[in-house]
Design an enzyme around this catalytic site. Structure first.
Site, PDB file in Angstrom:
ATOM      1  N   GLU A 483      14.268  10.617   5.111  1.00 52.16           N
ATOM      2  CA  GLU A 483      13.150  11.557   5.259  1.00 52.16           C
ATOM      3  C   GLU A 483      13.617  12.997   5.065  1.00 52.16           C
ATOM      4  O   GLU A 483      12.883  13.833   4.541  1.00 52.16           O
ATOM      5  CB  GLU A 483      12.463  11.382   6.619  1.00 52.16           C
ATOM      6  CG  GLU A 483      11.883   9.985   6.871  1.00 52.16           C
ATOM      7  CD  GLU A 483      10.995   9.469   5.751  1.00 52.16           C
ATOM      8  OE1 GLU A 483      10.401  10.294   5.010  1.00 52.16           O
ATOM      9  OE2 GLU A 483      10.893   8.243   5.586  1.00 52.16           O
ATOM     10  N   PHE A 616      -2.615  -6.215  -6.251  1.00 52.69           N
ATOM     11  CA  PHE A 616      -4.038  -6.534  -6.392  1.00 52.69           C
ATOM     12  C   PHE A 616      -4.924  -5.772  -5.410  1.00 52.69           C
ATOM     13  O   PHE A 616      -6.123  -5.649  -5.621  1.00 52.69           O
ATOM     14  CB  PHE A 616      -4.269  -8.041  -6.273  1.00 52.69           C
ATOM     15  CG  PHE A 616      -3.664  -8.802  -7.418  1.00 52.69           C
ATOM     16  CD1 PHE A 616      -4.120  -8.591  -8.717  1.00 52.69           C
ATOM     17  CD2 PHE A 616      -2.620  -9.682  -7.218  1.00 52.69           C
ATOM     18  CE1 PHE A 616      -3.544  -9.262  -9.795  1.00 52.69           C
ATOM     19  CE2 PHE A 616      -2.040 -10.358  -8.280  1.00 52.69           C
ATOM     20  CZ  PHE A 616      -2.496 -10.147  -9.570  1.00 52.69           C
TER      21      PHE A 616
HETATM   22 ZN    ZN Z   1      10.609   7.787   0.959  1.00 54.69          ZN
END
Ligand code: ZN
Length: 697
Positions: A483, A616
């Protein structure tokens, strides 16, 4: 409430400068602030549609500023929903969400704006614009065209009809998967069948039994059952890894690969319909196949380029996958199993092999990773690579929880270039799970002044207990690095146009480049050991534990690679060569691919496609390859450092600055292939990923 505090200027969501005053925002502010923000935006949009001049100043600047109101008035609401959830907040968010969505759609579908952008592109000013400015215009035009803004008459009507049906089909598909999964359970009553199960599996399956048992039936306990196995991953997968009952494993496996493939929840016909409609939809937009349409908004230049990557990865990986299989077969034989292994045996024997080779637990590692030490290590690495420094702000910054910390990032001369909030610990009652990076404020020019970027880094780490700091698992450390890699791209951007500053506007097969690049450093011994210190003794992580972590990374890498390729190749075939009106079915395509990619051919019953939500019902249609594409990029970027020598200080210094000035600084302001080439001096190669995965020997 006094008349004074009811004034709109006192609503913290109506502030338009500085940091959002998170600590002052309450659910009662949301509806009035968002109503006003949307009304203002609608008025400004109408005004712009009426009076726009197709130039950068006359159209694009005011257009980007239309995002400012929601950046202060709505984005903090979305953030608080994730980190400080409450009934009142959720209610206010739900009340306003449809209006925000409708307003965004109205803006994206604006014909006058679209025509203005197209005129700007044809106008005299165009050639003089910078590359980032051109990207802003091009991306806006592309997204509008992909949403059908360029269509008229019957084509437009049909387009809208198809979009509506596709969105309904996606919902139905997903619901079928959910309902079909929910309907299945294997109840195990004989304690002998639970031999070897981990305690957590016993506990969740007893709990699952209690949640569904008939009234009056006695309660299950983790020790004496009954135990209810479901197709949810936290139940299904540990069961496949640990159940010693082959017959039961076979039953659960067959149930898993036939989810939503028969009866009232059968997705077979939906698959055919979805593929047919997608093809028709993109034909209206001028694309031959859905894959061409998908790639139009991605880094990968063509289907051929993606297929080349598939080949480059599968050629060396396949023999390794065969080797992985033979290892399992040999281990089974050693343990007295003479029959050839089947699909439902693989997870079980793989887990036995893992235990034999490098068993370690999170709990063993945690004491070595106190969070303050890990953060120091991460920030030191950031300085070493990119020359910027990170320090906790001493300012009194308004936050949503006392554990949240606010950091400032400075360049080599000490000037502030960005900042971020770190919300590190889990708070199950009000914060959603997982980890993520999000923009708080994008870098942009407001009123002639540069406004610096601010981002959120949110994790769900183990909180400190008493005076002991948070002790992180290795997975939590990796996630933090991941992150923070996204955050660095958000913060070290030098682009001044919010549309393409930081992670904005980056094609999403390239978005995991910076994040996965940072993860790689967790496997660099000096970097990792440098941020370990046993919470009681101060000792660094012992060598043998480090070696186990490193070995675990490449465990069964060939098999894992081939499995991801099976999904990626199937997805690409279905959205490119496949003819929805032809003789061959989607299942035939999958079977053909699986026969090529897996060591064991799929069983006849296999209907895995019926539960393939990613392509899908999710956004991965003709995009599943992106997982691998991004891994190739990040491994190859890290490979530049490996080639130069990870311990060669001057080489790491130079390459780090180059990574900062290209990938992190340019972000969405250039096409990601150009950005990558600027850094690496060539187009991406699969070699580094294969090497890091131990697949090249
Ligand atoms: Zn990521």
């Amino acid at each position: 409430m006094t008349a004074q505090s009811a004034r709109s200027s006192d609503n913290p969501l109506l502030r338009r400068e500085g940091l959002p005053p998170f600590g002052d925002i309450s659910p009662g502010h949301i509806v009035p602030a968002v109503e006003k923000t949307l009304a203002d935006r609608e008025r400004q949009l109408e005004e712009l549609e009426r009076s726009l001049v197709p130039t950068w100043e006359g159209l694009v600047e005011p257009l980007m500023l239309l995002g400012l109101g929601l950046e202060y008035g709505w984005r903090p609401v979305r953030h608080l929903l994730n980190v400080k959830n409450s009934d009142a907040l959720r209610e206010a968010h739900e009340a306003m969400l449809p209006k925000v969505v409708a307003s965004d759609l109205r803006l994206q579908q604006s014909r006058p704006i679209y025509e203005g952008l197209v005129a700007l592109k044809k106008g005299a000013e165009w050639d003089g614009l910078s590359e980032a400015q051109k990207r802003v215009v091009d991306l806006r035009i592309r997204d509008a065209e992909h949403a059908g803004v360029g269509l008229t008459g019957n084509a437009k009507e049909r387009f809208i009809e198809i979009e509506k049906e596709l969105s309904q089909l996606a919902t139905t598909f997903q619901n079928h998967v959910l309902d079909s999964k929910k309907a299945y359970a294997l109840v195990i009553a004989d304690e002998a069948d639970t031999e070897g199960w981990p305690q957590t599996l016993k506990a969740i399956s007893a709990q699952s039994y209690n949640q569904t048992k008939s009234e009056g039936d006695p309660d299950a306990t983790p020790e004496s059952g009954p135990w209810r196995i479901t197709l949810d991953f936290p139940s299904f997968y540990p069961f496949m890894q640990h159940s010693r009952n082959t017959g039961q494993r076979k039953k659960v496996y067959l149930a898993y690969i036939t989810v939503a493939s028969s009866g009232e929840w059968d997705n077979s016909d939906l698959i055919a319909r979805i593929l047919k409609l997608r093809k028709e939809k993109v034909a209206l937009l001028g694309f031959e196949t859905y894959a061409d349409f998908s790639l139009d908004a991605k880094m990968a230049p063509s289907v051929a380029a993606v297929e080349r990557m598939f080949d480059d990865l599968s050629t060396p990986s396949k023999p390794c996958a065969v080797g992985d299989f033979e290892e399992l077969q040999a281990l089974a034989k050693e343990s007295g199993v003479d029959e050839p292994l089947k699909h439902w045996d693989l997870a079980f024997w793989a887990e036995r092999l893992r235990e034999k080779r490098f068993d370690y637990t999170d709990e063993q590692l945690r004491p070595y990773f106190p969070m303050p030490r890990v953060l120091d290590g991460l920030f030191a690495l950031t300085t070493r690579l990119f020359g910027v420094t990170v320090e906790q702000s001493r300012d009194d910054v308004s936050v949503w929880h006392p554990d949240v910390r606010y950091f400032v990032v400075r360049d080599e001369r000490g000037g502030q270039i960005s900042s971020f909030y770190l919300d590190a610990y889990t708070r199950p009652a009000e914060k959603r799970g997982g980890a993520w990076m999000d923009d708080c404020l994008a870098r942009r020019i407001v009123g002639g002044e540069l406004r610096l970027p601010v981002v959120h880094v949110t994790c769900n780490g183990t909180p400190p207990v008493g005076d002991r700091p948070s002790l992180m698992s290795f997975g939590e450390v990796e996630t933090l690095f991941h992150e923070f890699g996204h955050a660095l791209q958000g913060m070290l951007t030098t682009v001044d146009y919010s549309d393409v500053a930081g992670t904005n506007g980056v094609e999403w097969d390239a978005i995991e480049l910076a994040s996965q690049f940072m993860e790689n450093w967790c496997y660099h011994k000096p970097t990792l050991l440098g941020m370990t210190a046993h919470v009681d003794t101060g000792e660094p992580l012992p060598d043998d534990l480090f070696e186990k972590i490193r070995a675990a990374r490449t465990f069964r890498a060939g098999s894992n690679m081939m499995r991801q390729l099976e999904f990626g190749i199937t997805d690409m075939h279905l959205h490119h060569e496949f003819d929805p009106d032809g003789e061959e079915t989607a299942f035939d395509v999958h079977r053909r691919v699986a026969e090529e990619t897996s060591v064991l051919p799929p069983v006849d019953e296999n209907r895995f496609l019926c539960a393939f939500n990613h392509i899908f019902a999710g956004p991965y249609a003709a995009g599943y390859y992106s997982y691998k594409w991004a891994e190739v990029l990040s491994a190859d970027a890290f490979g530049a450092f490996e080639e130069a020598g990870l311990n060669d200080e001057s080489a790491v210094h130079d390459l780090g600055r180059r990574f900062r000035d290209t990938v992190l600084a340019e972000g969405g302001g250039r096409h990601p292939m150009d950005v990558f080439r600027d850094f690496r001096g060539r187009e991406p190669s699969t070699e580094a990923l294969l090497r890091q995965n131990g697949l090249l020997d």
